[in-house]
Design a protein around this motif. Structure first.
Motif, PDB file in Angstrom:
ATOM      1  N   MET A  63      32.446 -12.982 -40.877  1.00 32.69           N
ATOM      2  CA  MET A  63      32.775 -14.134 -40.041  1.00 32.69           C
ATOM      3  C   MET A  63      32.551 -13.785 -38.576  1.00 32.69           C
ATOM      4  N   PRO A  64      32.161 -14.752 -37.770  1.00 34.47           N
ATOM      5  CA  PRO A  64      31.966 -14.473 -36.344  1.00 34.47           C
ATOM      6  C   PRO A  64      33.298 -14.286 -35.636  1.00 34.47           C
ATOM      7  N   ALA A  65      33.232 -13.645 -34.476  1.00 30.47           N
ATOM      8  CA  ALA A  65      34.423 -13.497 -33.644  1.00 30.47           C
ATOM      9  C   ALA A  65      34.693 -14.813 -32.925  1.00 30.47           C
ATOM     10  N   ASN A  66      35.956 -15.073 -32.667  1.00 31.29           N
ATOM     11  CA  ASN A  66      36.353 -16.308 -32.004  1.00 31.29           C
ATOM     12  C   ASN A  66      37.365 -16.029 -30.904  1.00 31.29           C
ATOM     13  N   LYS A  67      37.468 -16.971 -29.989  1.00 32.38           N
ATOM     14  CA  LYS A  67      38.507 -16.879 -28.969  1.00 32.38           C
ATOM     15  C   LYS A  67      39.862 -17.072 -29.627  1.00 32.38           C
ATOM     16  N   ASP A  68      40.814 -16.276 -29.194  1.00 31.14           N
ATOM     17  CA  ASP A  68      42.144 -16.314 -29.787  1.00 31.14           C
ATOM     18  C   ASP A  68      42.911 -17.498 -29.209  1.00 31.14           C
ATOM     19  N   PRO A  69      43.248 -18.484 -30.038  1.00 29.93           N
ATOM     20  CA  PRO A  69      43.956 -19.668 -29.517  1.00 29.93           C
ATOM     21  C   PRO A  69      45.368 -19.350 -29.028  1.00 29.93           C
ATOM     22  N   ASP A  70      45.936 -18.239 -29.521  1.00 29.89           N
ATOM     23  CA  ASP A  70      47.310 -17.901 -29.137  1.00 29.89           C
ATOM     24  C   ASP A  70      47.387 -17.003 -27.905  1.00 29.89           C
ATOM     25  N   THR A  71      46.235 -16.408 -27.531  1.00 31.61           N
ATOM     26  CA  THR A  71      46.219 -15.506 -26.376  1.00 31.61           C
ATOM     27  C   THR A  71      45.010 -15.840 -25.507  1.00 31.61           C
TER      28      THR A  71
END
Length: 373
Positions: A1-9
């Motif tokens: 899976m690709p890396a994603n921006k962390d919605p919690d941080t």
């Protein structure tokens, strides 16, 4: 899976993916806290290589795999020493290179840099320490060859560095030791600890692990069955160095009397309590203090063990008895370690044989001599 921006941080990245572990089970892994997408993807790649033990993985990652496996087979202190060497002396030089791309010239360059480096101003690493560090890198690649299919160990072609043994073994004569102990007699626990080290040949960790239950003054013995280390701020009690290190050491009467008096000073001492509740650092400080006050040459704490062996050799005891007292696994270890202390004994052997012959009055005559053709 690709890396994603962390919605919690905000400002951080995370990666999450599926992988198959060593049992064949499919699992999901999630890791957060990366500053960039690139870091997240690189961590994922290294994690997957780690699971497959792919030899294109970085050396630093393979070190972690190696130490994780060896952690089930080594004493805690041995494992910690390995980790220290890898983290400070190997990873900073070779950690980013893939295991299968580390070459003999890479190893030679690493060796040359360490041999030229100074651990203190004006002081280079000792030959024995360089040998120890080199052995750890060799062990890592031997492990990769044996268990993970790496084609060859680059350390073999590169050759070694340093020396296995120090050029000169340090030890105290009885006269030197007696001068030293007078200088630390003002502190009973220091005095008693050094008395036991010099007159029993125990290892430092074995001494510091002794409890009241290990001492039998009626029988005049101490039982060695464990070792003490201070690791990462915690007291660690582990089995002694080798199976033969489990032993019972006989004490002379004067040492029993001194130990009895010392134990009597310890308030409310329980059977499971350590009778020397201090660390190696305390003994090292006391060693420096005692040498400074007495003027006796400075030796290492471990050299007290050599001093005891030297004393026993001088008193004429056999290598087998000395090996048993020191807890050596094989008598060959004793002979190899202290072989340079025995040569002068050959003259004593010759003198005693000559004395036997002279007492006999004449040489032996064969009753039926063999005729020469």
């Amino acid at each position: 899976m690709p890396a994603n921006k962390d919605p919690d941080t905000p400002g951080k990245w995370l990666c999450q993916f599926y992988f198959t572990d060593w049992t064949g089970a499919r699992k999901k892994k999630k890791k957060r806290g990366f500053d960039t997408k690139r870091e997240a993807l690189e961590w994922e790649r290294e994690f997957l290589k780690h699971q497959r033990a792919d030899m294109s993985m970085k050396l630093s990652a393979f070190v972690d795999l190696y130490l994780e496996d060896m952690g089930h087979r080594l004493r805690a202190s041995t494992l910690e020493n390995k980790r220290f060497i890898y983290n400070l002396k190997i990873k900073p030089y070779l950690g980013e290179k893939p295991m299968n791309l580390v070459t003999s010239p890479d190893v030679r360059k690493w060796q040359n840099e360490l041999m030229a480096a100074e651990h203190q101003e004006g002081k280079k690493y000792s030959p024995t320490y360089l040998k120890t560090v080199n052995n750890q890198l060799t062990a890592l690649f031997n492990y990769a060859v044996k268990y993970y299919g790496l084609r060859e160990n680059p350390c073999h072609k590169a050759g070694s560095m340093g020396k296995k043994n120090a050029e000169e073994m340090q030890f105290w004569t009885t006269e030197e030791y007696k001068k030293f102990r007078e200088a630390v007699k003002d502190k009973p626990r220091s005095y008693m600890a050094f008395q036991l080290l010099y007159y029993t040949g125990m290892r430092i960790g074995e001494l510091m692990a002794l409890t009241k239950a290990d001492v039998d003054l009626d029988a005049g013995t101490v039982t060695v069955s464990k070792s003490y280390n201070r690791l990462n701020g915690a007291d660690v009690i582990s089995p002694p160095k080798t199976p033969k290190s489990n032993r019972v050491i006989a004490l002379p009467d004067f040492l029993c009397d001194e130990l009895r008096a010392y134990l009597a000073q310890l308030y409310d001492l329980q059977k499971s309590d350590r009778i020397f509740p201090f660390t190696k650092y305390f003994l090292e400080h006391e060693m420096k203090r005692g040498c400074k006050v007495s003027g006796v040459k400075k030796i290492r704490l471990h050299d007290l063990r050599h001093s005891h062996a030297s004393l026993l050799i001088e008193l004429g005891f056999s290598p087998l008895l000395i090996a048993e007292r020191l807890g050596h696994e094989k008598v060959e270890t004793t002979l190899n370690t202290y072989s340079h202390l025995w040569p002068h004994k050959q003259d004593e052997v010759v003198a005693k044989l000559q004395g036997i012959e002279l007492l006999g009055g004449s040489t032996m005559v064969l009753k039926n001599p063999v005729k020469q053709n």
